[in-house]
Design a protein around this motif. Structure first.
Motif, PDB file in Angstrom:
ATOM      1  N   GLU A 195       5.668  -6.380  -7.160  1.00 39.58           N
ATOM      2  CA  GLU A 195       6.018  -6.517  -8.686  1.00 39.58           C
ATOM      3  C   GLU A 195       4.731  -6.500  -9.394  1.00 39.58           C
ATOM      4  O   GLU A 195       4.722  -5.802 -10.628  1.00 39.58           O
ATOM      5  N   PRO A 196       3.828  -7.603  -9.361  1.00 44.30           N
ATOM      6  CA  PRO A 196       2.856  -7.623 -10.172  1.00 44.30           C
ATOM      7  C   PRO A 196       1.739  -6.545 -10.074  1.00 44.30           C
ATOM      8  O   PRO A 196       0.893  -6.236 -10.987  1.00 44.30           O
ATOM      9  N   LEU A 197       1.931  -5.713  -9.008  1.00 43.15           N
ATOM     10  CA  LEU A 197       0.881  -4.659  -8.958  1.00 43.15           C
ATOM     11  C   LEU A 197       0.774  -3.443 -10.297  1.00 43.15           C
ATOM     12  O   LEU A 197       1.985  -2.935 -10.185  1.00 43.15           O
ATOM     13  N   PRO A 198      -0.224  -3.122 -10.723  1.00 45.00           N
ATOM     14  CA  PRO A 198      -0.292  -2.143 -11.775  1.00 45.00           C
ATOM     15  C   PRO A 198      -0.062  -0.769 -11.204  1.00 45.00           C
ATOM     16  O   PRO A 198       0.653  -0.118 -11.725  1.00 45.00           O
ATOM     17  N   GLU A 199      -0.240  -0.728  -9.750  1.00 52.25           N
ATOM     18  CA  GLU A 199      -0.044   0.663  -9.208  1.00 52.25           C
ATOM     19  C   GLU A 199      -0.008   0.257  -7.679  1.00 52.25           C
ATOM     20  O   GLU A 199      -0.710  -0.270  -7.028  1.00 52.25           O
ATOM     21  N   VAL A 200       1.101   0.785  -7.411  1.00 56.22           N
ATOM     22  CA  VAL A 200       1.293   0.688  -5.872  1.00 56.22           C
ATOM     23  C   VAL A 200       1.738   1.897  -4.978  1.00 56.22           C
ATOM     24  O   VAL A 200       2.423   2.794  -5.675  1.00 56.22           O
ATOM     25  N   ALA A 201       1.059   1.878  -4.042  1.00 51.15           N
ATOM     26  CA  ALA A 201       1.217   3.446  -3.183  1.00 51.15           C
ATOM     27  C   ALA A 201       2.502   3.288  -2.346  1.00 51.15           C
ATOM     28  O   ALA A 201       3.160   2.367  -1.947  1.00 51.15           O
ATOM     29  N   PHE A 202       2.941   4.562  -2.406  1.00 53.92           N
ATOM     30  CA  PHE A 202       4.244   4.853  -1.697  1.00 53.92           C
ATOM     31  C   PHE A 202       4.212   4.196  -0.244  1.00 53.92           C
ATOM     32  O   PHE A 202       5.476   3.228   0.114  1.00 53.92           O
ATOM     33  N   PRO A 203       3.125   4.352   0.781  1.00 54.95           N
ATOM     34  CA  PRO A 203       3.333   3.908   1.996  1.00 54.95           C
ATOM     35  C   PRO A 203       3.373   2.243   2.056  1.00 54.95           C
ATOM     36  O   PRO A 203       3.685   1.593   3.091  1.00 54.95           O
ATOM     37  N   THR A 204       2.898   1.718   1.080  1.00 52.78           N
ATOM     38  CA  THR A 204       2.796   0.201   0.853  1.00 52.78           C
ATOM     39  C   THR A 204       4.252  -0.271   0.573  1.00 52.78           C
ATOM     40  O   THR A 204       4.578  -1.379   1.257  1.00 52.78           O
ATOM     41  N   VAL A 205       4.908   0.212  -0.141  1.00 51.29           N
ATOM     42  CA  VAL A 205       6.416  -0.298  -0.293  1.00 51.29           C
ATOM     43  C   VAL A 205       7.237   0.198   0.846  1.00 51.29           C
ATOM     44  O   VAL A 205       8.153  -0.528   1.409  1.00 51.29           O
ATOM     45  N   TRP A 206       7.112   1.371   1.408  1.00 49.79           N
ATOM     46  CA  TRP A 206       7.789   1.757   2.240  1.00 49.79           C
ATOM     47  C   TRP A 206       7.649   0.821   3.681  1.00 49.79           C
ATOM     48  O   TRP A 206       8.714   0.569   4.328  1.00 49.79           O
ATOM     49  N   ALA A 207       6.550   0.776   3.927  1.00 48.41           N
ATOM     50  CA  ALA A 207       6.126  -0.056   5.093  1.00 48.41           C
ATOM     51  C   ALA A 207       6.705  -1.469   4.941  1.00 48.41           C
ATOM     52  O   ALA A 207       7.164  -2.148   6.001  1.00 48.41           O
ATOM     53  N   GLY A 208       6.651  -2.130   3.722  1.00 49.92           N
ATOM     54  CA  GLY A 208       7.404  -3.290   3.434  1.00 49.92           C
ATOM     55  C   GLY A 208       8.780  -3.320   3.784  1.00 49.92           C
ATOM     56  O   GLY A 208       9.365  -4.329   4.690  1.00 49.92           O
ATOM     57  N   ILE A 209       9.280  -2.449   3.479  1.00 58.10           N
ATOM     58  CA  ILE A 209      10.938  -2.141   3.538  1.00 58.10           C
ATOM     59  C   ILE A 209      11.177  -2.138   5.048  1.00 58.10           C
ATOM     60  O   ILE A 209      11.973  -2.828   5.569  1.00 58.10           O
ATOM     61  N   ALA A 210      10.453  -1.207   5.929  1.00 56.98           N
ATOM     62  CA  ALA A 210      10.635  -1.064   7.217  1.00 56.98           C
ATOM     63  C   ALA A 210      10.397  -2.306   7.897  1.00 56.98           C
ATOM     64  O   ALA A 210      11.051  -2.556   8.904  1.00 56.98           O
TER      65      ALA A 210
END
Length: 230
Positions: free
Chosen positions: A128-143
């Protein structure tokens, strides 16, 4: 399969689905320019372009980075997660590629809340605090939060990427539906080995050195007539 394993499979299919609301279908990652330039002109050249990119680029950088991200999420290593996120953003060779992963990452971050899944609260708190987050970062977190096996996750991630590339080729070349299925069948045959290789590849050997891909992505930015955003 146990009920827990069946649920993990269902969640993995959800993450790999074209219905995932991140707008992946609007991007071709330079493939549209490769068609415009004549590098891709038929089924054979489309298959060679996508397979080479998977083997030499996506499979040697994005996939192992995804595996490292999943390990960092599973271990609660926030510093490593942030470092890998920055590394992936810095690896984008063109403005369009960078905008693509930031837009898709933003959409995935929003999905964290829209899913209303308490198991994803930790992922949301980190990104949430990140100004920019890459797609793989969130995808990997959910996985990782859904306890999906890393090898299965990378396999599905590569499949989703390959499917999107084939769909772009179907529209841009254009190709028929049967040609698309032949391409997916061949790419699907290659994906398991690429996933295993990505899991074993040490960080010192990661590489996204794909000059033709970088040139295609950069030249797409000034392409006059186009269907895709990258």
């Amino acid at each position: 399969m146990t009920p827990a394993a069946q649920l993990q499979l269902a969640r993995l299919l959800q993450l790999a689905s074209p219905a995932l609301p991140v707008g992946a279908y609007t991007y071709s990652q330079g493939l549209e320019w490769a068609v415009e330039s004549g590098v891709i002109r038929d089924e054979a050249t489309a298959g060679r372009w996508i397979a080479d990119l998977m083997q030499h680029g996506i499979g040697r950088f994005e996939a192992p980075l995804l595996a490292a991200l999943m390990a960092a999420w599973a271990g609660g290593n926030t510093g490593e997660i942030l470092e890998l996120n920055d590394e992936f953003l810095a690896s984008r060779e063109s403005a369009e590629l960078r905008a693509e992963t930031v837009q898709m990452g933003f959409s995935m971050r929003r999905l964290l809340h829209d899913l209303r899944d308490n198991s994803l609260a930790g992922v949301a708190q980190t990104v949430e605090p990140l100004p920019e987050v890459a797609f793989p970062t969130v995808w990997a977190g959910i996985a990782a939060a859904w306890r999906i096996d890393p090898e299965a996750a990378i396999t599905a991630y590569l499949w989703s990427w390959a499917e999107n590339q084939v769909m772009a080729a179907l529209k841009a070349v254009p190709l028929g539906q049967a040609a698309g299925q032949r391409l997916l069948a061949e790419l699907g045959r290659q994906i398991p080995a690429a996933a295993v290789h990505a899991l074993k590849l040490p960080k010192t050997e990661w590489s996204n050195f794909t000059p033709a891909f970088a040139i295609a992505c950069a030249r797409h930015e000034t392409q006059y007539s186009r269907l895709f955003r990258s």
